[in-house]
Write an enzyme that holds these catalytic residues in place. Structure first.
Site, PDB file in Angstrom:
ATOM      1  N   ARG A 237       1.010  -1.095   0.076  1.00  0.00           N
ATOM      2  CA  ARG A 237      -0.147   0.152   0.033  1.00  0.00           C
ATOM      3  C   ARG A 237       0.785   1.296  -0.039  1.00  0.00           C
ATOM      4  O   ARG A 237       1.899   1.290   0.746  1.00  0.00           O
ATOM      5  CB  ARG A 237      -0.880   0.064   1.015  1.00  0.00           C
ATOM      6  CG  ARG A 237      -2.305  -0.915   1.085  1.00  0.00           C
ATOM      7  CD  ARG A 237      -2.999  -0.635   0.198  1.00  0.00           C
ATOM      8  NE  ARG A 237      -4.093  -1.525   0.214  1.00  0.00           N
ATOM      9  CZ  ARG A 237      -4.305  -2.673  -0.518  1.00  0.00           C
ATOM     10  NH1 ARG A 237      -3.493  -2.777  -1.462  1.00  0.00           N
ATOM     11  NH2 ARG A 237      -5.344  -3.447  -0.808  1.00  0.00           N
ATOM     12  N   GLU A 266      -3.768   7.623  -4.047  1.00  0.00           N
ATOM     13  CA  GLU A 266      -3.786   6.866  -5.107  1.00  0.00           C
ATOM     14  C   GLU A 266      -4.992   7.297  -5.939  1.00  0.00           C
ATOM     15  O   GLU A 266      -6.065   7.367  -5.480  1.00  0.00           O
ATOM     16  CB  GLU A 266      -3.919   5.665  -4.859  1.00  0.00           C
ATOM     17  CG  GLU A 266      -3.270   4.432  -6.078  1.00  0.00           C
ATOM     18  CD  GLU A 266      -3.056   3.025  -5.277  1.00  0.00           C
ATOM     19  OE1 GLU A 266      -3.963   2.379  -5.397  1.00  0.00           O
ATOM     20  OE2 GLU A 266      -1.990   2.839  -4.698  1.00  0.00           O
ATOM     21  N   HIS A 285      -1.489   0.473  -9.717  1.00  0.00           N
ATOM     22  CA  HIS A 285      -2.084  -0.757  -8.682  1.00  0.00           C
ATOM     23  C   HIS A 285      -2.439  -1.929  -9.541  1.00  0.00           C
ATOM     24  O   HIS A 285      -3.810  -2.333  -9.598  1.00  0.00           O
ATOM     25  CB  HIS A 285      -2.946  -0.225  -7.910  1.00  0.00           C
ATOM     26  CG  HIS A 285      -3.382  -0.865  -6.459  1.00  0.00           C
ATOM     27  ND1 HIS A 285      -3.602  -0.303  -5.549  1.00  0.00           N
ATOM     28  CD2 HIS A 285      -3.045  -2.082  -6.414  1.00  0.00           C
ATOM     29  CE1 HIS A 285      -3.799  -1.211  -4.502  1.00  0.00           C
ATOM     30  NE2 HIS A 285      -3.506  -2.212  -5.155  1.00  0.00           N
TER      31      HIS A 285
HETATM   32  C1  DGY Z   1      -5.514  -6.261  -2.823  1.00  0.00           C
HETATM   33  O1  DGY Z   1      -6.292  -7.190  -3.110  1.00  0.00           O
HETATM   34  O2  DGY Z   1      -5.334  -5.758  -1.770  1.00  0.00           O
HETATM   35  C2  DGY Z   1      -4.855  -5.824  -4.079  1.00  0.00           C
HETATM   36  O3  DGY Z   1      -3.973  -4.605  -3.552  1.00  0.00           O
HETATM   37  C3  DGY Z   1      -5.301  -5.425  -5.075  1.00  0.00           C
HETATM   38  O4  DGY Z   1      -4.539  -5.776  -6.217  1.00  0.00           O
END
Ligand code: DGY
Length: 327
Positions: A237, A266, A285
């Site tokens: 993240r 983001e 992402h």
């Molecule tokens: C998640 O599932 O948390 C991922 O970041 C999505 O790609």
């Protein structure tokens, strides 16, 4: 008999939508962008099930504005977009999608690592811009992956999968965080205190969830510990890294390269200084973005919704405390 209403905050793969549509009255937010706050509140108002994405903020106010809500199902393994405490206080089970995206996300993390090590994106631009005049002994020199030390921060499911890839490339693997010592032994990964890992690793890959404890875990102080040749890979993240400190570290040569699948905020604004750096590779992402994996995520997210609507335990529940059980 009236079908339970489910609001799905974006179009998701059919595997999940079809399953929901068999027994539910499903409304899908069809825009490319997430529903604005008012739309989310309006659509959730009479919903019994909410299937949301990591770009939707699901907080106490939203839960209170949806009095019929029985289940929240996140189309992701991470759930930092949801106020879990508020959901638990309201007896609302929250679902997520662990497991099915582990290998796919690890593939992307390793792709970023390789691309950073060998400066692939810079090299592509070099050719596209017509700057390639001849073979050069000093042209686009990068770093060896084989024989290098890979530092995994967060040896959970995805961290382990990245570590296995590292071992497959003859890397030495060290890790910090993640309590599965047996898995670490099986992979051949050695545990390190965080500061030691930062100082020792050639490649550092982040695999911790975003929590108050991990927010800005990689800050100016952490960059000071790293090698000037270090490569940072983040598929976890964006908030785990202090972006301003990262910019400074990359610009000043404190570290060599960053390859990011996630940013903070983001999406990253087009005028963000990180986008001006040649030694910073950013993708939008896409860690779990393959056809097969997104279909599996959709199916699990739908199964979580259906279980919640039927008053059954969610197959993948973030807050089993709602059932009076420990996580
Ligand atoms: C998640 O599932 O948390 C991922 O970041 C999505 O790609």
């Amino acid at each position: 008999m009236t079908k339970p209403r489910v609001f799905v905050t974006r179009r998701i793969p059919e595997a999940g939508l079809n399953l929901l549509q068999e027994s539910c009255d499903v409304r899908v937010w069809e825009d490319e962008l997430p529903p604005p706050r008012e739309a989310l509140l309006r659509e959730a108002a009479d919903a019994e099930g909410l299937l949301c994405l990591l770009s939707d903020r699901v907080d106490a106010a939203l839960m209170d504005a949806a009095p019929q809500l029985k289940v929240i199902s996140n189309f992701a393994v991470g759930f930092d977009n949801i106020d879990i405490t508020a959901a638990t206080q309201r007896g609302l089970p929250v679902g997520h999608t662990p497991g099915v995206l582990t290998e796919t996300t690890a593939d992307l993390a390793f792709a970023l690592l390789m691309a950073a090590a060998r400066r692939i994106v810079e090299a592509v631009h070099y050719v596209q811009e017509g700057r390639w005049k001849t073979w050069g002994p000093m042209l686009m020199l990068g770093q060896d992956v084989h024989g290098a030390t890979l530092g995994i921060i967060g040896l959970g499911r995805i961290g382990q999968a990245v570590a296995r890839r590292g071992r497959g490339f003859d890397m030495r693997v060290i890790y910090h965080g993640g309590s599965n010592e047996e898995a670490a032994r099986a992979i051949g990964a050695e545990r390190r205190p965080l500061d030691d890992l930062l100082a020792e690793a050639d490649f550092i890959s982040l695999h911790v969830p975003l929590t108050p404890e991990t927010h800005h875990l990689i800050d100016a102080r952490a960059f000071e510990r790293m090698k000037p040749t270090a490569v940072l890979v983040n598929t976890a993240r964006g908030g785990v890294v202090d972006s301003k400190a990262l910019y400074h570290a990359l610009k000043s040569g404190q570290i060599a390269y960053a390859a990011l699948d996630v940013t903070d905020p983001e999406p990253i604004p087009p005028d963000d200084p990180l986008l001006t750096l040649e030694n910073c590779l950013i993708v939008p992402h896409i860690g779990s973005a393959t056809h097969a994996t997104r279909s599996r995520i959709a199916l699990i997210a739908a199964q979580n919704v259906l279980a919640g609507l039927h008053g059954e335990r969610l197959p993948h529940c973030v807050n089993p405390e709602v059932y009076g059980a420990q996580r």
